[in-house]
Design a protein around this motif. Sequence first.
Motif, mmCIF file in Angstrom:
data_model
loop_
_atom_site.group_PDB
_atom_site.id
_atom_site.type_symbol
_atom_site.label_atom_id
_atom_site.label_comp_id
_atom_site.label_asym_id
_atom_site.label_seq_id
_atom_site.Cartn_x
_atom_site.Cartn_y
_atom_site.Cartn_z
ATOM 1 N N HIS A 75 17.378 -15.153 83.806
ATOM 2 C CA HIS A 75 16.417 -15.140 84.822
ATOM 3 C C HIS A 75 16.945 -15.814 86.148
ATOM 4 O O HIS A 75 16.659 -15.723 87.178
ATOM 5 C CB HIS A 75 15.258 -15.944 84.522
ATOM 6 N N GLU A 76 17.931 -16.734 85.823
ATOM 7 C CA GLU A 76 18.822 -17.542 86.707
ATOM 8 C C GLU A 76 19.196 -16.352 87.860
ATOM 9 O O GLU A 76 19.373 -16.591 89.159
ATOM 10 C CB GLU A 76 19.924 -18.221 86.187
ATOM 11 N N ILE A 77 19.836 -15.244 87.200
ATOM 12 C CA ILE A 77 20.347 -14.007 87.933
ATOM 13 C C ILE A 77 19.154 -13.494 88.857
ATOM 14 O O ILE A 77 19.357 -12.795 89.820
ATOM 15 C CB ILE A 77 21.507 -13.327 87.062
ATOM 16 N N LEU A 78 18.261 -13.034 87.925
ATOM 17 C CA LEU A 78 17.264 -12.346 88.364
ATOM 18 C C LEU A 78 16.475 -12.673 89.405
ATOM 19 O O LEU A 78 16.036 -12.226 90.536
ATOM 20 C CB LEU A 78 16.215 -11.685 87.238
ATOM 21 N N GLY A 79 16.411 -14.256 89.419
ATOM 22 C CA GLY A 79 15.769 -14.858 90.447
ATOM 23 C C GLY A 79 16.338 -14.804 91.772
ATOM 24 O O GLY A 79 15.776 -15.281 92.918
ATOM 25 N N THR A 80 17.580 -14.399 91.920
ATOM 26 C CA THR A 80 18.141 -14.390 93.300
ATOM 27 C C THR A 80 17.450 -13.280 94.066
ATOM 28 O O THR A 80 17.786 -13.360 95.123
ATOM 29 C CB THR A 80 19.870 -14.083 92.858
ATOM 30 N N SER A 81 16.760 -12.331 93.490
ATOM 31 C CA SER A 81 16.339 -11.387 94.163
ATOM 32 C C SER A 81 14.591 -11.214 94.017
ATOM 33 O O SER A 81 14.479 -10.978 92.602
ATOM 34 C CB SER A 81 16.812 -9.997 94.303
ATOM 35 N N PRO A 82 13.716 -11.184 94.818
ATOM 36 C CA PRO A 82 12.437 -10.856 94.315
ATOM 37 C C PRO A 82 12.130 -9.597 93.522
ATOM 38 O O PRO A 82 11.086 -9.799 92.869
ATOM 39 C CB PRO A 82 11.744 -11.067 95.391
ATOM 40 N N PHE A 104 27.656 -12.577 75.372
ATOM 41 C CA PHE A 104 26.457 -12.742 76.233
ATOM 42 C C PHE A 104 27.090 -12.997 77.746
ATOM 43 O O PHE A 104 26.297 -12.701 78.449
ATOM 44 C CB PHE A 104 25.336 -13.641 75.689
ATOM 45 N N GLN A 105 27.986 -13.726 77.593
ATOM 46 C CA GLN A 105 28.577 -13.969 79.100
ATOM 47 C C GLN A 105 29.114 -12.923 79.820
ATOM 48 O O GLN A 105 28.834 -12.713 80.902
ATOM 49 C CB GLN A 105 29.755 -14.966 78.804
ATOM 50 N N ARG A 106 29.517 -11.790 79.062
ATOM 51 C CA ARG A 106 29.864 -10.383 79.632
ATOM 52 C C ARG A 106 28.821 -9.886 80.181
ATOM 53 O O ARG A 106 28.667 -9.147 81.131
ATOM 54 C CB ARG A 106 30.513 -9.642 78.582
ATOM 55 N N GLN A 107 27.496 -9.915 79.510
ATOM 56 C CA GLN A 107 26.157 -9.398 79.849
ATOM 57 C C GLN A 107 25.955 -9.879 81.208
ATOM 58 O O GLN A 107 25.543 -9.251 82.111
ATOM 59 C CB GLN A 107 25.164 -9.428 78.724
ATOM 60 N N LEU A 108 26.104 -11.362 81.251
ATOM 61 C CA LEU A 108 25.479 -12.047 82.471
ATOM 62 C C LEU A 108 26.578 -11.818 83.600
ATOM 63 O O LEU A 108 25.965 -11.508 84.571
ATOM 64 C CB LEU A 108 25.784 -13.541 81.978
ATOM 65 N N ASP A 109 27.705 -11.715 83.401
ATOM 66 C CA ASP A 109 28.705 -11.135 84.262
ATOM 67 C C ASP A 109 28.270 -9.597 84.936
ATOM 68 O O ASP A 109 28.320 -9.480 86.417
ATOM 69 C CB ASP A 109 30.261 -11.280 83.961
ATOM 70 N N MET A 135 25.270 -8.377 84.753
ATOM 71 C CA MET A 135 24.047 -8.642 85.634
ATOM 72 C C MET A 135 24.410 -9.186 87.017
ATOM 73 O O MET A 135 23.692 -8.727 87.891
ATOM 74 C CB MET A 135 22.944 -9.660 84.774
ATOM 75 N N ARG A 136 24.976 -10.025 87.065
ATOM 76 C CA ARG A 136 25.532 -10.796 88.433
ATOM 77 C C ARG A 136 25.855 -9.614 89.316
ATOM 78 O O ARG A 136 25.333 -9.649 90.570
ATOM 79 C CB ARG A 136 26.507 -11.787 88.316
ATOM 80 N N GLY A 137 26.866 -8.795 89.092
ATOM 81 C CA GLY A 137 27.479 -7.841 89.853
ATOM 82 C C GLY A 137 26.312 -6.712 90.272
ATOM 83 O O GLY A 137 26.228 -6.499 91.337
ATOM 84 N N PHE A 138 25.699 -6.420 89.166
ATOM 85 C CA PHE A 138 24.647 -5.305 89.257
ATOM 86 C C PHE A 138 23.739 -5.786 90.317
ATOM 87 O O PHE A 138 23.157 -4.893 91.182
ATOM 88 C CB PHE A 138 23.831 -5.013 87.874
ATOM 89 N N VAL A 139 22.911 -6.940 90.202
ATOM 90 C CA VAL A 139 21.944 -7.397 90.916
ATOM 91 C C VAL A 139 22.389 -7.612 92.468
ATOM 92 O O VAL A 139 21.826 -7.082 93.248
ATOM 93 C CB VAL A 139 21.390 -8.843 90.502
ATOM 94 N N ARG A 140 23.481 -8.120 92.473
ATOM 95 C CA ARG A 140 24.171 -8.319 93.929
ATOM 96 C C ARG A 140 24.290 -7.121 94.606
ATOM 97 O O ARG A 140 24.084 -6.761 95.738
ATOM 98 C CB ARG A 140 25.370 -9.420 93.881
ATOM 99 N N GLU A 141 25.168 -6.268 93.817
ATOM 100 C CA GLU A 141 25.404 -4.807 94.673
ATOM 101 C C GLU A 141 24.418 -3.707 94.705
ATOM 102 O O GLU A 141 24.347 -2.972 95.369
ATOM 103 C CB GLU A 141 26.726 -4.239 93.804
ATOM 104 N N ARG A 142 23.629 -3.723 93.488
ATOM 105 C CA ARG A 142 22.527 -2.507 93.540
ATOM 106 C C ARG A 142 21.062 -2.917 93.834
ATOM 107 O O ARG A 142 20.374 -2.186 94.276
ATOM 108 C CB ARG A 142 22.401 -1.943 92.222
ATOM 109 N N VAL A 143 20.736 -4.398 93.797
ATOM 110 C CA VAL A 143 19.491 -4.701 93.892
ATOM 111 C C VAL A 143 19.251 -5.412 95.473
ATOM 112 O O VAL A 143 18.384 -5.069 96.193
ATOM 113 C CB VAL A 143 18.953 -5.690 92.971
#
Length: 433
Positions: free
Chosen positions: A80-87, A11-16, A18-26
């Motif tokens: 959600h901690e990761i998703l919350g970084t962007s509205p 799951f940590q790999r999934q979170l990692d 997500m963090r990159g995906f949200v930051r770079e793509r969203v």
Amino acid sequence: MAWDFSTEPQFQRQLDWMRGFVRERVWPLETVLDELGPEGLERAMAPLRDEVKARDLWAAHLDPKLGGQGFGQVKLGLMHEILGTSPIAPLAFGNAAPDSGNSEILAIAGTPEQKERYLYPLLEGDLKSAFSMTEPDTAGSDPTLLKTTAVRDGQEWVINGHKWFSSNGSIADFLIVMAVTDPDARPHQRASMLIVDADTPGVNVLRDVATMEHPWEGFGCYGNHAEIVYQDVRVPPDALLGAEGAGFLIAQQRLYPGRIHHCMRWLGVAKRAFDMLCERSLYRYAHGSTLSGHQTVQNWIADSAAQLQAARLMTLQAAWKMDTDGVAAARQDIALIKFYGAQVLHDVVDRAIQAHGALGYSTDLPLEAMYRFARAARIYDGPDEVHRASVARQILRGYEPPLGEVPSEHVPTRREAARQQFADLLESVTAND
Ligand SMILES: Cc1cc2nc3c(=O)[nH]c(=O)nc-3n(C[C@H](O)[C@H](O)[C@H](O)COP(=O)(O)OP(=O)(O)OC[C@H]3O[C@@H](n4cnc5c(N)ncnc54)[C@H](O)[C@@H]3O)c2cc1C
């Protein structure tokens, strides 16, 4: 003894990811939202959603049989901690409010027909929804005072009432309306939920209320808070969602996990502000050093880090309790984080604005928008005061007044008792003197 703060590697790999995906793509999309408009945003989201689905992260709050992942609250919280970084990140992951909460309600209480008609298209993104409970004329913090009614007339329900702050109400295809169906029942059994198609005659969406978050007039924008008058709105008997009188019960099942997700999303926002605070402190030079050399700024950084860590651990603890012992056991923990998390969000964003001076106040940075967003956190899903009162009530159940109203720690009284308890010892010690 199980006392484990680690995340399982898979799951940590999934979170990692997500963090990159949200930051770079969203995150980049945030800056061109106006240019994209609602249609452009949908087009931008489509390929992102495909990637999220391919990673098995779509609509993770729901059961696998509904196309979700069946994650528990701890995993959802971390997500959600990761998703919350962007509205807009929740839109890419199929768990944007209020559709995510409404899909949970439909999953919990919907009939097979209601799921077919509303839930599955909602999950596919083919329908939009709103939750319509708060009224301008009654206190939302005490929903037992609701005035909106749904009265049976033959087979149909007839709804009359005035609501506002129905988020996404002006773009919704259907609304879940909370209305009093039995005014003589016990307060928490008076109201029921009804599904109302937005195009039903008598559903009058008056306006999107301009707010601190969106301080301009508009209509039909994503993220709106609509004011709606329901005037003799007729819906069929199968519009009832769940049992008659079960409105509050169902609402609570939605709100408790929803609060954990809010708090984790706030941590995502606050961490982004915290990063800006730290970055600024390293390059802005004033009065003989960069800001990082001034003790006040060091205090801001240290206090923010402490608050963030406390709020994060409290939130994950509440999520863990909900996963292990259920909603009822986690009630106090969830109330605690609701008001504490909102305060932490406010404080961290406030310090980041201060460290940036005029730039922080300007729209050249996202901090001013975060600040406006943070203010609402102290109101929606129950104002701070209500959660504080609830925490205090629950805590005080574990106490009782002392006998004769003498405080348990009253030193002269305790001394007298101790003298009796240790009479022999005291006598021997005194005799040795
Ligand atoms: C951004 C946002 C989105 C929202 N989305 C939705 C939505 O989608 N659907 C929906 O139905 N509603 C929604 N709401 C409404 C929200 O749920 C209500 O605003 C909230 O429940 C408070 O109700 P109220 O505004 O009527 O305030 P009131 O109930 O009038 O309370 C006002 C103030 O009174 C004080 N107060 C209340 N009770 C106590 C107490 N026991 N002790 C001490 N002080 C107290 C508090 O300071 C409180 O802030 C949204 C609100 C916001 C800001």
